[in-house]
Scaffold this motif. Sequence first.
Motif, PDB file in Angstrom:
ATOM      1  N   HIS A  79      32.279  45.502  35.594  1.00 29.70           N
ATOM      2  CA  HIS A  79      33.749  45.485  35.491  1.00 29.70           C
ATOM      3  C   HIS A  79      34.405  46.159  36.695  1.00 29.70           C
ATOM      4  N   ILE A  92      43.066  32.240  37.703  1.00 28.91           N
ATOM      5  CA  ILE A  92      43.932  32.038  36.528  1.00 28.91           C
ATOM      6  C   ILE A  92      45.422  32.280  36.806  1.00 28.91           C
ATOM      7  N   ARG A 143      27.617  36.378  31.455  1.00 31.65           N
ATOM      8  CA  ARG A 143      28.310  37.648  31.732  1.00 31.65           C
ATOM      9  C   ARG A 143      27.835  38.764  30.799  1.00 31.65           C
ATOM     10  N   TYR A 197      40.078  41.235  41.683  1.00 27.60           N
ATOM     11  CA  TYR A 197      40.246  42.175  40.577  1.00 27.60           C
ATOM     12  C   TYR A 197      40.214  43.572  41.177  1.00 27.60           C
ATOM     13  N   GLY A 254      37.823  24.967  33.880  1.00 31.16           N
ATOM     14  CA  GLY A 254      37.109  24.087  34.801  1.00 31.16           C
ATOM     15  C   GLY A 254      37.602  24.194  36.233  1.00 31.16           C
ATOM     16  N   ARG A 285      34.222  29.310  27.361  1.00 32.23           N
ATOM     17  CA  ARG A 285      34.247  30.734  27.681  1.00 32.23           C
ATOM     18  C   ARG A 285      33.197  31.491  26.855  1.00 32.23           C
ATOM     19  N   ALA A 332      43.879  27.939  32.812  1.00 33.35           N
ATOM     20  CA  ALA A 332      43.325  28.910  31.856  1.00 33.35           C
ATOM     21  C   ALA A 332      41.903  29.313  32.213  1.00 33.35           C
ATOM     22  N   SER A 333      41.486  30.450  31.667  1.00 31.61           N
ATOM     23  CA  SER A 333      40.092  30.864  31.807  1.00 31.61           C
ATOM     24  C   SER A 333      39.177  29.785  31.226  1.00 31.61           C
ATOM     25  N   GLU A 352      41.052  29.595  44.089  1.00 29.06           N
ATOM     26  CA  GLU A 352      41.095  29.254  42.652  1.00 29.06           C
ATOM     27  C   GLU A 352      41.151  30.504  41.783  1.00 29.06           C
ATOM     28  N   GLN A 377      38.203  40.260  22.669  1.00 30.88           N
ATOM     29  CA  GLN A 377      38.957  40.164  23.927  1.00 30.88           C
ATOM     30  C   GLN A 377      39.863  38.930  23.924  1.00 30.88           C
ATOM     31  N   LEU A 422      34.548  24.392  38.727  1.00 29.01           N
ATOM     32  CA  LEU A 422      33.847  23.109  38.893  1.00 29.01           C
ATOM     33  C   LEU A 422      34.699  22.151  39.724  1.00 29.01           C
TER      34      LEU A 422
HETATM   35  N1  CTP Z   1      37.184  38.896  32.882  1.00 27.39           N
HETATM   36  C1  CTP Z   1      36.388  39.634  32.009  1.00 27.39           C
HETATM   37  N2  CTP Z   1      35.875  40.826  32.410  1.00 27.39           N
HETATM   38  C2  CTP Z   1      36.139  41.325  33.640  1.00 27.39           C
HETATM   39  C3  CTP Z   1      36.943  40.583  34.535  1.00 27.39           C
HETATM   40  C4  CTP Z   1      37.442  39.362  34.120  1.00 27.39           C
HETATM   41  O1  CTP Z   1      36.150  39.208  30.888  1.00 27.39           O
HETATM   42  N3  CTP Z   1      35.616  42.487  33.993  1.00 27.39           N
HETATM   43  C5  CTP Z   1      37.706  37.606  32.432  1.00 27.39           C
HETATM   44  C6  CTP Z   1      39.204  37.637  32.207  1.00 27.39           C
HETATM   45  O2  CTP Z   1      39.426  37.845  30.838  1.00 27.39           O
HETATM   46  C7  CTP Z   1      39.704  36.274  32.698  1.00 27.39           C
HETATM   47  C8  CTP Z   1      38.468  35.610  33.273  1.00 27.39           C
HETATM   48  O3  CTP Z   1      37.503  36.642  33.443  1.00 27.39           O
HETATM   49  O4  CTP Z   1      40.205  35.498  31.639  1.00 27.39           O
HETATM   50  C9  CTP Z   1      38.756  34.960  34.627  1.00 27.39           C
HETATM   51  O5  CTP Z   1      37.681  34.167  34.994  1.00 27.39           O
HETATM   52  P1  CTP Z   1      37.700  32.583  34.649  1.00 27.39           P
HETATM   53  O6  CTP Z   1      38.960  31.997  35.121  1.00 27.39           O
HETATM   54  O7  CTP Z   1      37.364  32.386  33.235  1.00 27.39           O
HETATM   55  O8  CTP Z   1      36.485  32.139  35.528  1.00 27.39           O
HETATM   56  P2  CTP Z   1      36.275  30.768  36.282  1.00 27.39           P
HETATM   57  O9  CTP Z   1      34.786  30.616  36.435  1.00 27.39           O
HETATM   58  O10 CTP Z   1      37.072  30.725  37.530  1.00 27.39           O
HETATM   59  O11 CTP Z   1      36.834  29.736  35.224  1.00 27.39           O
HETATM   60  P3  CTP Z   1      36.724  28.154  35.216  1.00 27.39           P
HETATM   61  O12 CTP Z   1      35.800  27.795  34.107  1.00 27.39           O
HETATM   62  O13 CTP Z   1      38.102  27.656  34.992  1.00 27.39           O
HETATM   63  O14 CTP Z   1      36.154  27.735  36.498  1.00 27.39           O
END
Ligand code: CTP
Length: 208
Positions: free
Chosen positions: A95, A115, A152, A45, A15, A144, A11-12, A113, A162, A18
């Motif tokens: 974006h 999702i 972000r 993306y 971790g 998140r 999942a987003s 790595e 979202q 990390l």
């Molecule tokens: N996303 C977003 N806006 C964008 C592109 C992506 O909000 N313009 C979000 C998507 O909704 C998706 C997430 O980015 O759920 C994917 O990144 P994520 O897996 O959360 O990042 P990681 O740092 O890889 O997560 P983790 O904490 O698991 O390492």
Amino acid sequence: MTRTIIAIAGASASGKSLFSQTIYNELLNELAPGAIAIIEEDAYYRDQSHLPFEHRTQTNYDHPDAFEHELLLEHLNQLKEGKPVDIPVYDYAKHTRSDQTRRIQPAKILIVEGILLLSDPKLCDEFNIKVFIDTPLDICLMRRMQRDLEERGRSLQSVIEQYQATVRPMFYQFIDPSKHNADVVVTRGGRNRVAIDILKSKIKQLLQ
Ligand code: CTP
């Protein structure tokens, strides 16, 4: 040339980064230069520079169609053939892709790595080891929120909207079912020291 590709999905904010970065950084000091490389699915993306910013904020970034998996597949095959690739660099604030790229050399071990890696059968065929980070969704949501607000540039309202509109439903539709494609399921994400050590040993064994 790349011989082993390890996918880390989940999942987003579960971790994944990390977990992957810890393995990568710790092994960098122990292995020969260029033995291991890491890439993120986020880099793939789709480019949305042709769309106005307002439209880009409406994209469903948690649906498989948001990713150019075809390009990732092409890059994995090039690395396997021993050719370097220039991967896109994604800009979360805009974006869309930035105008930069990052060169990745064909290391023997490649960690990928993201999702939705395990939801794509064609990509799954390329992965030699498939790992799913299984962190409870409430923990993911807290992380998140913190990350999207601090790193972000998002508002609390936009994160909540979202999450309800796409992040949560897409998790149940695509990410959670993809757990069954994994070889290894890791609880507690990047803080699972035993799982990190097991993966490191496996990588070292593969390089012998
Ligand atoms: N996303 C977003 N806006 C964008 C592109 C992506 O909000 N313009 C979000 C998507 O909704 C998706 C997430 O980015 O759920 C994917 O990144 P994520 O897996 O959360 O990042 P990681 O740092 O890889 O997560 P983790 O904490 O698991 O390492």
